[in-house]
Design an enzyme around this catalytic site. Structure first.
Site, PDB file in Angstrom:
ATOM      1  CB  ALA A 134      -0.973  -0.029   1.177  1.00  0.00           C
ATOM      2  CD  GLN A 168       1.794 -11.274  -2.109  1.00  0.00           C
ATOM      3  OE1 GLN A 168       1.580 -12.473  -1.918  1.00  0.00           O
ATOM      4  NE2 GLN A 168       0.839 -10.432  -2.464  1.00  0.00           N
ATOM      5  CG  ASP A 209      -3.186  -3.541   1.529  1.00  0.00           C
ATOM      6  OD1 ASP A 209      -2.674  -3.123   0.482  1.00  0.00           O
ATOM      7  OD2 ASP A 209      -2.763  -4.547   2.132  1.00  0.00           O
ATOM      8  CG  ASN A 268      -2.592  -7.112   5.601  1.00  0.00           C
ATOM      9  OD1 ASN A 268      -2.029  -6.248   4.935  1.00  0.00           O
ATOM     10  ND2 ASN A 268      -1.935  -8.134   6.116  1.00  0.00           N
ATOM     11  CE  LYS A 269      -1.982  -9.426  -0.714  1.00  0.00           C
ATOM     12  NZ  LYS A 269      -2.676  -9.017  -1.963  1.00  0.00           N
TER      13      LYS A 269
END
Length: 337
Positions: free
Chosen positions: A53, A187, A228, A238-239
């Site tokens: 982000a 990631q 994020d 978030n992810k």
């Protein structure tokens, strides 16, 4: 620690290009791409060449500065701003950076580049402050579980969740890290493990389904993740997979910390139900390293983010301070500073 700072987005004033480290190609190779237009920046954000982000906010700011330096009038810059904001809808830092740049659209190229540099510098400073505040929360020799990548690669530099880890190590606390691989873009496996190895910080990679068992065995002291978007009530986007970790941490009575710059806090969003969740194409789920791993014709879902309800969050760590429940008044108080 590696003495060479890692910064994934750079503006090359000599050549008037935005340079980004291509995160799709890590850890196999370090490739820098030169983005010569705002449209190229938009595409780099969409296809995850640059991600995280705060980092995409910095990239967007530089994209607008670049467009201005190449002669774009304010009307064209406003159109570019709209394309940037819609490149990834969940991360509020992107819209925040574009709004901030938009206030200076009529002031000329030099003013826009100066503002973009300020956004970059302020984000890295925020990450270092977040790191210092978060490091104070970690027990000695803690084993920290993190998800996705909330490190230098996801920010202007230093990182949020990994900034907490870095600050702890720099302060003499030899913490270790468990990194979830974070399917489907990996990631954690590709980026977090690479960053930590680069800095000499001990890291062990986990598949996404291992965290609960390691918590049950007492091998994890706490969870630290990035964000994020953080809603006014403390709900955290978030992810994808973050919500599941928060549930597991709560069951095992482990602290669950969220580390994010103030630009991630969106007081205009009342709670997590109002956060738009980006859905990406199923091709990223049914393939791995270019090879199909599911039968042809089988559909897949890929919500790129999830929302962790605020009761599962122990504390939110921002550069303005650490907030605990109830989050709504705490965040409102920080906003007034």
């Amino acid at each position: 620690m590696n003495p060479q700072p890692l910064r994934p987005v750079i503006y090359d004033e000599g050549r008037d290009v935005v340079r980004v480290l291509d995160q799709r190609r890590l850890p196999s190779e370090e490739v820098w791409l030169d983005l010569a237009s705002c449209d190229e920046v938009v595409q780099a954000i969409k296809d995850l060449t640059v991600r995280g982000a705060p980092a995409i906010g910095v990239a967007a700011a530089y994209g607008l500065a670049l467009e201005s330096r190449r002669g774009a009038e304010p009307a064209r810059l406003r159109e570019a701003s709209e394309r940037l904001v819609h490149a990834r809808p969940t991360a509020v830092n992107l819209a925040w950076a574009v709004r901030r740049m938009s206030r200076r659209l009529g002031l000329g190229p030099a003013a826009l580049l100066e503002e973009a540099h300020a956004i970059r510098d302020e984000d890295e400073a925020a990450c270092r402050r977040i790191g210092a505040l978060g490091a104070a929360l970690l027990p000695p020799r803690a084993s920290v579980l993190t998800h996705c990548n909330a490190g230098a690669l996801a920010t202007a530099g230093y990182g949020t969740a990994l900034g907490v880890v870095r600050a702890a190590v720099e302060g003499g606390n030899p913490v270790t890290v468990f990194a979830d691989e974070t399917r489907p873009f990996l990631q954690g496996a590709r980026l977090t493990a690479w960053e930590l190895k680069r800095d000499g910080i001990p890291v062990t990679l986990l598949t996404d389904n291992m965290a609960g068992w390691l918590m049950a065995q007492g091998e994890i002291a706490c969870v630290v993740v990035g964000a994020d978007r953080i809603a006014a009530n403390g709900d955290v986007a978030n992810k994808i997979g973050t919500y599941a970790l928060a549930v597991l941490a709560a069951y095992h009575h482990l602290p669950f910390y969220v580390a994010a710059p103030w630009s991630t806090v969106d007081l205009a969003t009342p709670d997590g139900s109002a956060i738009p969740i980006e859905e990406r194409g199923d091709e990223e789920v049914v393939t791995l390293a270019g090879q199909r791993i599911a039968p042809a014709g089988v559909p897949a879902r890929y919500p790129a983010f999830d929302v962790t309800p605020e009761p599962l969050v122990t504390a939110i760590i921002t550069e303005r301070g650490v907030v605990r429940r109830p989050f709504a008044p705490g965040l409102a108080a920080l906003a007034a500073r």
